[in-house]
Design an enzyme around this catalytic site. Structure first.
Site, PDB file in Angstrom:
ATOM      1  N   ASP A 104       0.812  -1.232   0.000  1.00  0.00           N
ATOM      2  CA  ASP A 104       0.000   0.000   0.000  1.00  0.00           C
ATOM      3  C   ASP A 104       0.839   1.274   0.000  1.00  0.00           C
ATOM      4  OD1 ASP A 104       0.916  -0.149   2.571  1.00  0.00           O
ATOM      5  OD2 ASP A 104      -1.047  -0.225   3.530  1.00  0.00           O
ATOM      6  N   HIS A 146       0.180   6.941  10.072  1.00  0.00           N
ATOM      7  CA  HIS A 146       0.729   5.572  10.130  1.00  0.00           C
ATOM      8  C   HIS A 146       2.235   5.523   9.861  1.00  0.00           C
ATOM      9  CE1 HIS A 146      -3.312   4.035  10.384  1.00  0.00           C
ATOM     10  NE2 HIS A 146      -3.641   4.417   9.169  1.00  0.00           N
ATOM     11  N   GLY A 154       0.547   2.113   5.564  1.00  0.00           N
ATOM     12  CA  GLY A 154      -0.846   2.566   5.419  1.00  0.00           C
ATOM     13  C   GLY A 154      -1.010   3.864   4.637  1.00  0.00           C
ATOM     14  N   ASP A 190      -9.850   9.736  12.632  1.00  0.00           N
ATOM     15  CA  ASP A 190      -9.807   8.878  11.444  1.00  0.00           C
ATOM     16  C   ASP A 190     -10.423   7.508  11.775  1.00  0.00           C
ATOM     17  OD1 ASP A 190      -7.780   8.920   8.765  1.00  0.00           O
ATOM     18  OD2 ASP A 190      -8.217   6.896   9.509  1.00  0.00           O
ATOM     19  N   HIS A 192      -9.169   4.774  11.154  1.00  0.00           N
ATOM     20  CA  HIS A 192      -8.097   3.840  11.520  1.00  0.00           C
ATOM     21  C   HIS A 192      -7.333   4.322  12.750  1.00  0.00           C
ATOM     22  CE1 HIS A 192      -8.858   3.180   7.191  1.00  0.00           C
ATOM     23  NE2 HIS A 192      -8.709   1.910   7.538  1.00  0.00           N
TER      24      HIS A 192
HETATM   25 ZN   LIG Z   1      -7.876   5.997   7.808  1.00  0.00          ZN
END
Ligand SMILES: [Zn+2]
Length: 409
Positions: A104, A146, A154, A190, A192
């Site tokens: 990613d 991240h 990420g 967020d 995540h």
């Molecule tokens: Zn996110």
């Protein structure tokens, strides 16, 4: 340093052609930056003459961060690799794996400019707050939560949130030569978990200087959901090593405005206990309804508990200097809607959710509604009442231990 709720508000907004060009090449969000700044501009929000009485706006260019600024957190090896890509290094798989430039986070043309400009933008915003040139500073191209010291992860290649916290927490000398160490709260909205930021400051309060950084990430957590980290769960606060300054508030699928309205007093309880001078809000918008992740069912501006309502509380009620950063958000027109709306809130020129999208080159992308709102959908909210009650109790106890630690320094 605290400002009263009705004090004049100085807002600084970070953008430049170079930043938009570099940020629009981010593989996970191609052209998102272009769309966001174009919509903010199309509503006339960057025109300082449109500010309401008591509010001023400065649009600041992002200059590229220099190697020393980046090395305040990143390792030399990582910077060397991403800043000086050679055809050879870019085809050597072992280096890619070592620095996380795979899957990613693929290497891409323009990566070194991207890293320098995004870090430079976020740092320009942080410095405007630190040097008391602004009360709210906005950098929608930042919020890369991240990225680690020596690893991209990420969709994040640069740890601008961490660099900003390190800048804001630096010792401060007031005009009368008094020295103080500001407290910085990092609030991550967020979808995540803010793994890299939370890990970076884990146990950082255990020094003789006292607690200076508190991280609180509200995110979705489920087995197999990125990122996997023991820190992302509602951690056992009775454990020996529990750090009350590294907090997670995990939510289940379908989280709605009602769920956020229910947990928000816990967020404010933590803030009141910590008494930060600076708040960094990572405003990732991948939890909004309509995002391809389709996990939460959060609205942008339907009222109490919506993303806009939460961010407005921070900007208008908390009495702190606020750094607003972007983050995830993969429905690009909705990300542009959200960050435009949040910009209007910061400026005290709140746009109506029903506001028509102005005529501008990206107009057709806002079909079919052609309005600014991002309403909730029909997905069921799986955050049960008993769990939300448990959250309230948990954070009340945590807040008391934060108070004890803050009051004795
Ligand atoms: Zn996110």
């Amino acid at each position: 340093m605290e400002q009263a709720c009705d004090a004049p508000r100085r807002v600084c907004y970070i953008v430049s052609n170079e930043l938009v060009k570099a940020s629009s090449l981010l593989p996970s969000n191609k052209n998102r930056s272009l769309l966001v700044h174009a919509l903010v501009k199309a509503y006339g929000l960057l025109d300082p003459s449109g500010c309401s009485k008591g509010t001023s706006l400065r649009v600041l260019r992002a200059s590229p961060a220099n190697p020393k600024e980046l090395a305040a957190y990143h390792t030399q090896d990582y910077l060397q690799f991403i800043m000086n890509p050679t055809a050879e290094s870019m085809t050597d798989d072992s280096d890619h794996v070592e620095f996380g430039l795979e899957e990613d986070c693929p290497p891409f043309d323009g990566l070194s400019d991207y890293v320098r400009l995004v870090a430079g933008g976020t740092l320009a915003a942080a410095n405007a707050l630190r040097e008391d040139r602004a009360d709210i500073a906005i950098c929608w191209d930042g919020g890369r939560h991240h990225a680690r010291k020596s690893e991209a992860s990420g969709f994040c290649y640069v740890a601008d949130c961490i660099l900003a916290i390190l800048t804001l927490k630096r010792m401060h000398r007031s005009p009368d030569s008094a020295v103080w160490r500001p407290r910085v709260m990092y609030l991550d909205l967020d979808l995540h978990f803010s793994d890299a930021v939370s890990e970076a400051f884990l146990d950082s309060s255990a020094t003789s200087l006292g607690p200076q950084v508190l991280t609180l990430s509200i995110h979705h957590s489920a087995p197999g959901f990125f990122p996997s980290s023991p820190l992302g769960t509602l951690r056992d606060r009775s454990a020996d090593r529990f750090d009350p300054f590294t907090l997670s508030l995990p939510l289940d699928r379908g989280a709605t405005d009602a769920t956020f309205a229910r947990i928000w007093p816990s967020v404010e309880r933590v803030k009141d206990a910590f008494r930060p001078e600076f708040v960094l809000v990572q405003c990732g918008v991948d939890g909004l309804a309509g995002d391809p992740h389709a996990v939460w069912n959060w609205s942008l501006n339907d009222g109490k508990g919506s993303l806009g309502w939460c961010v407005d509380r921070v900007c208008s009620q908390w009495g702190c200097k606020v750094l607003m950063l972007g983050g995830g958000g993969y429905n690009h027109p909705n990300a542009a809607r959200a960050w435009t709306y949040l910009t209007s809130l910061a400026l005290g020129r709140t746009l109506s959710p029903e506001a028509d999208i102005p005529d501008h080159p990206a107009f057709p992308l806002y079909a079919p509604s052609f309005t600014l709102d991002v309403p909730a959908g029909n997905a069921p909210d799986r955050n049960e009442d008993a769990y939300l009650g448990e959250i309230t109790e948990y954070f009340e106890i945590v807040a008391r231990s934060i108070e004890e630690r803050v009051n004795c320094t």
